[in-house]
Design a protein around this motif. Structure first.
Motif, mmCIF file in Angstrom:
data_model
loop_
_atom_site.group_PDB
_atom_site.id
_atom_site.type_symbol
_atom_site.label_atom_id
_atom_site.label_comp_id
_atom_site.label_asym_id
_atom_site.label_seq_id
_atom_site.Cartn_x
_atom_site.Cartn_y
_atom_site.Cartn_z
ATOM 1 N N PHE A 95 8.173 -2.801 -2.824
ATOM 2 C CA PHE A 95 8.534 -1.716 -3.730
ATOM 3 C C PHE A 95 9.058 -2.248 -5.065
ATOM 4 C CE2 PHE A 95 7.904 0.996 -0.158
ATOM 5 C CZ PHE A 95 7.713 2.270 -0.677
ATOM 6 N N SER A 96 9.830 -3.319 -5.026
ATOM 7 C CA SER A 96 10.304 -3.943 -6.265
ATOM 8 C C SER A 96 9.123 -4.415 -7.104
ATOM 9 C CB SER A 96 11.227 -5.120 -5.939
ATOM 10 O OG SER A 96 11.602 -5.810 -7.119
ATOM 11 N N ASN A 97 8.178 -5.069 -6.467
ATOM 12 C CA ASN A 97 7.012 -5.603 -7.160
ATOM 13 C C ASN A 97 6.154 -4.485 -7.745
ATOM 14 O OD1 ASN A 97 5.616 -7.972 -7.913
ATOM 15 N ND2 ASN A 97 4.104 -7.632 -6.318
ATOM 16 N N ALA A 98 5.952 -3.421 -6.969
ATOM 17 C CA ALA A 98 5.119 -2.310 -7.422
ATOM 18 C C ALA A 98 5.769 -1.575 -8.595
ATOM 19 C CB ALA A 98 4.859 -1.349 -6.266
ATOM 20 N N LEU A 99 7.085 -1.365 -8.533
ATOM 21 C CA LEU A 99 7.770 -0.696 -9.637
ATOM 22 C C LEU A 99 7.752 -1.543 -10.905
ATOM 23 C CD1 LEU A 99 10.864 0.850 -7.822
ATOM 24 C CD2 LEU A 99 9.079 2.119 -9.014
ATOM 25 N N THR B 224 16.296 -4.458 -9.595
ATOM 26 C CA THR B 224 15.646 -5.778 -9.591
ATOM 27 C C THR B 224 14.438 -5.869 -10.519
ATOM 28 O OG1 THR B 224 14.153 -5.211 -7.749
ATOM 29 C CG2 THR B 224 16.334 -6.073 -7.169
ATOM 30 N N LEU B 225 14.292 -4.964 -11.484
ATOM 31 C CA LEU B 225 13.036 -4.844 -12.232
ATOM 32 C C LEU B 225 12.921 -5.817 -13.405
ATOM 33 C CD1 LEU B 225 12.671 -0.959 -12.181
ATOM 34 C CD2 LEU B 225 11.956 -2.651 -10.480
ATOM 35 N N ASN B 226 14.020 -6.300 -13.941
ATOM 36 C CA ASN B 226 14.044 -7.370 -14.944
ATOM 37 C C ASN B 226 13.104 -7.128 -16.127
ATOM 38 O OD1 ASN B 226 14.749 -9.751 -16.189
ATOM 39 N ND2 ASN B 226 13.789 -11.110 -14.687
ATOM 40 N N PRO B 227 13.296 -6.062 -16.884
ATOM 41 C CA PRO B 227 12.366 -5.751 -17.980
ATOM 42 C C PRO B 227 12.428 -6.715 -19.157
ATOM 43 C CG PRO B 227 14.206 -4.240 -17.998
ATOM 44 C CD PRO B 227 14.324 -5.029 -16.730
ATOM 45 N N ARG C 185 12.779 -13.707 -3.857
ATOM 46 C CA ARG C 185 11.366 -13.621 -4.208
ATOM 47 C C ARG C 185 11.102 -12.938 -5.543
ATOM 48 N NH1 ARG C 185 8.857 -11.442 1.462
ATOM 49 N NH2 ARG C 185 6.863 -11.956 0.502
ATOM 50 N N ILE C 186 12.117 -12.359 -6.166
ATOM 51 C CA ILE C 186 11.884 -11.652 -7.417
ATOM 52 C C ILE C 186 11.977 -12.617 -8.589
ATOM 53 C CG2 ILE C 186 12.538 -9.401 -6.514
ATOM 54 C CD1 ILE C 186 15.302 -9.754 -7.680
ATOM 55 N N THR C 187 11.871 -12.096 -9.829
ATOM 56 C CA THR C 187 11.559 -12.950 -10.980
ATOM 57 C C THR C 187 12.741 -13.718 -11.554
ATOM 58 O OG1 THR C 187 11.864 -11.038 -12.440
ATOM 59 C CG2 THR C 187 9.635 -11.468 -11.628
ATOM 60 N N TYR C 188 13.946 -13.450 -11.115
ATOM 61 C CA TYR C 188 15.099 -14.157 -11.669
ATOM 62 C C TYR C 188 15.175 -15.584 -11.147
ATOM 63 C CZ TYR C 188 16.758 -9.485 -12.958
ATOM 64 O OH TYR C 188 16.876 -8.223 -13.484
ATOM 65 N N GLN C 189 15.690 -16.492 -11.987
ATOM 66 C CA GLN C 189 15.917 -17.865 -11.552
ATOM 67 C C GLN C 189 17.130 -17.964 -10.631
ATOM 68 O OE1 GLN C 189 16.251 -20.085 -15.228
ATOM 69 N NE2 GLN C 189 14.040 -20.332 -15.409
ATOM 70 N N GLU C 190 18.173 -17.183 -10.941
ATOM 71 C CA GLU C 190 19.400 -17.187 -10.144
ATOM 72 C C GLU C 190 19.946 -15.772 -10.052
ATOM 73 O OE1 GLU C 190 21.991 -21.143 -10.578
ATOM 74 O OE2 GLU C 190 21.743 -20.085 -12.486
ATOM 75 N N LEU D 297 0.836 -1.200 0.000
ATOM 76 C CA LEU D 297 0.000 0.000 0.000
ATOM 77 C C LEU D 297 0.877 1.259 0.000
ATOM 78 C CD1 LEU D 297 -2.813 1.256 0.106
ATOM 79 C CD2 LEU D 297 -2.761 0.998 2.607
ATOM 80 N N ALA D 298 1.918 1.277 0.833
ATOM 81 C CA ALA D 298 2.824 2.422 0.868
ATOM 82 C C ALA D 298 3.498 2.628 -0.484
ATOM 83 C CB ALA D 298 3.871 2.217 1.961
ATOM 84 N N ALA D 299 3.909 1.527 -1.097
ATOM 85 C CA ALA D 299 4.554 1.620 -2.410
ATOM 86 C C ALA D 299 3.601 2.206 -3.444
ATOM 87 C CB ALA D 299 5.035 0.237 -2.849
ATOM 88 N N ARG D 300 2.350 1.808 -3.412
ATOM 89 C CA ARG D 300 1.378 2.347 -4.367
ATOM 90 C C ARG D 300 1.159 3.837 -4.151
ATOM 91 N NH1 ARG D 300 -1.789 -2.174 -3.138
ATOM 92 N NH2 ARG D 300 -3.444 -0.864 -2.280
ATOM 93 N N TYR D 301 1.081 4.265 -2.898
ATOM 94 C CA TYR D 301 0.935 5.694 -2.626
ATOM 95 C C TYR D 301 2.078 6.493 -3.252
ATOM 96 C CZ TYR D 301 -2.977 5.803 0.739
ATOM 97 O OH TYR D 301 -4.216 5.752 1.328
ATOM 98 N N ILE D 302 3.300 5.977 -3.109
ATOM 99 C CA ILE D 302 4.476 6.691 -3.600
ATOM 100 C C ILE D 302 4.600 6.584 -5.120
ATOM 101 C CG2 ILE D 302 7.007 6.681 -3.599
ATOM 102 C CD1 ILE D 302 6.863 5.986 -0.613
ATOM 103 N N ILE D 303 4.461 5.395 -5.641
ATOM 104 C CA ILE D 303 4.687 5.156 -7.064
ATOM 105 C C ILE D 303 3.574 5.738 -7.927
ATOM 106 C CG2 ILE D 303 4.806 3.295 -8.788
ATOM 107 C CD1 ILE D 303 6.348 1.714 -6.575
ATOM 108 N N GLU D 304 2.350 5.744 -7.401
ATOM 109 C CA GLU D 304 1.222 6.278 -8.163
ATOM 110 C C GLU D 304 0.988 7.767 -7.890
ATOM 111 O OE1 GLU D 304 -2.069 3.705 -7.301
ATOM 112 O OE2 GLU D 304 -1.002 1.917 -8.013
ATOM 113 N N ASN D 305 1.968 8.410 -7.236
ATOM 114 C CA ASN D 305 1.948 9.859 -7.026
ATOM 115 C C ASN D 305 0.768 10.308 -6.159
ATOM 116 O OD1 ASN D 305 3.256 12.291 -7.382
ATOM 117 N ND2 ASN D 305 2.123 12.836 -9.230
#
Length: 352
Positions: free
Chosen positions: A67-71, A197-200, A225-230, A32-40
């Motif tokens: 924050f990684s997930n929200a970004l 950690t955004l892995n585009p 917990r992020i999207t990379y295998q290693e 929720l905090a991340a959404r407040y910040i990221i969504e301005n």
């Protein structure tokens, strides 16, 4: 009964009670905090207070992951098939630049690409605080590489060449919008970690540099917990992903289920123990890279070969890092890495 959504001030209050009174946010609260910040939806003063309070409290793995997930939800996808995992490598060092070291990660990336591995060099066009040193973009520009100006340029370059500079602020609008606040704060915040950690491109692997080991447990919790295998975590030169060649290094290989600590010693391969504490301008960095990529002798050649060898091993091109070093030498000496550089220099992105 309907649950009333917490206001940002409610979340800020929980982390800003001081070192003894503050608490970590739950994962739901952190999202929720991340959404407040990221969504301005929070003011600049609130965002600054939040980032400063997190720095004092120290961030939890749940807060970093939120924050990684929200970004990541706001990142432009570089891979045309966004659901497919690409056996590529992301290299992410500090976005505040360097002051006293050589960017071995650049020629190492060219060698890795020569081995057939897609690779992205993460950074920003203008170095962030607190260091605001020489940036990756500065050196790549001195190499006369056409880096473009937009997410479309980055996407096209990556898809055509399999290698590109990734301006994270170009592919993630919230990070671009948050830059003025970070410039005014002038210290590292949780964004300095999560922006790597955004892995585009949906790559399988990430090599990431860290500054300090004090937050190691929280960072391990994030990386698992992020999207990379290693993920290969390195406490390298100036907090970068570049390993020292004059002494052994401890690395951490992180997967979703396991974290392995690995010690490697470049002395086993008889590599020249050059101490990478060198103050070079972007043009001097570029000249050194051009000399090394041409296959010529150079005091920094073994530093490059070593770092490329570890990346080749981590990318599953070889069974050991020692074999990776031998492959890196071959790709340099046969001119294959130089051909990657020449193709990139000749490339014309959309904005040029």
């Amino acid at each position: 009964m309907r649950t009333v959504e917490l206001q940002f001030s409610d979340l800020l209050k929980e982390i800003a009670r001081g070192r003894k009174g503050s608490r970590d946010l739950t994962l739901e609260e952190a999202h929720l905090a991340a959404r407040y910040i990221i969504e301005n939806k929070a003011t600049p003063a609130q965002i600054g207070a939040f980032l400063a309070s997190e720095r004092i409290k120290t961030e939890s793995s749940e807060e970093l992951f939120a924050f990684s997930n929200a970004l990541r939800l706001h990142v432009v996808t570089l891979n045309s098939d966004s659901g497919r995992i690409v056996q590529g490598l992301d290299a992410a060092g500090p976005f505040d630049g360097r002051q006293n070291s050589f960017f071995a990660t650049i020629p190492a990336a060219l060698i890795v690409r020569a081995a057939g591995v897609p690779i992205l060099l993460h950074g920003v066009k203008s170095p962030l605080p607190p260091k605001k040193g020489t940036g990756l973009f500065d050196v790549l520009t001195a190499l006369h590489l056409p880096l473009g100006t937009s997410a479309q340029d980055i996407q096209c370059t990556y898809q055509q060449l399999g290698i590109s500079f990734l301006d994270v602020e170009a592919v993630c609008a919230p990070l671009r919008r948050l830059r003025p606040i970070r410039e005014e704060l002038y210290f590292r915040t949780l964004l300095n970690t999560v922006e790597k950690t955004l892995n585009p491109a949906n790559h399988a692997r990430l090599i990431i540099g860290i500054f300090h080991l004090t937050q190691r447990r929280a960072i391990f919790g994030l990386l698992s917990r992020i999207t990379y295998q290693e993920i290969l975590m390195v406490q390298g030169v100036e907090g970068s992903e570049d390993l020292y060649v004059h002494r052994p290094s401890v690395l951490w290989k992180v997967t979703r289920d396991h974290t392995e600590e690995i010690t490697i010693n470049p002395g086993e391969m008889g590599l020249m123990p050059t101490i990478n504490r060198i103050n070079l301008s972007p043009s001097e960095q570029a000249q050194a890279i051009l000399h090394i990529i041409s296959g010529n002798p150079h005091p920094l050649r073994d530093l490059v070969v070593y770092n490329a060898g570890v990346r080749l091993w981590f990318s599953r091109c070889t069974s050991t890092w020692q074999q990776g070093v031998e492959l890196a030498r071959y790709l340099l000496d046969t001119g294959q890495a130089q051909k990657i550089l020449q193709r990139w220099q000749a490339w014309k992105p959309y904005s040029d």
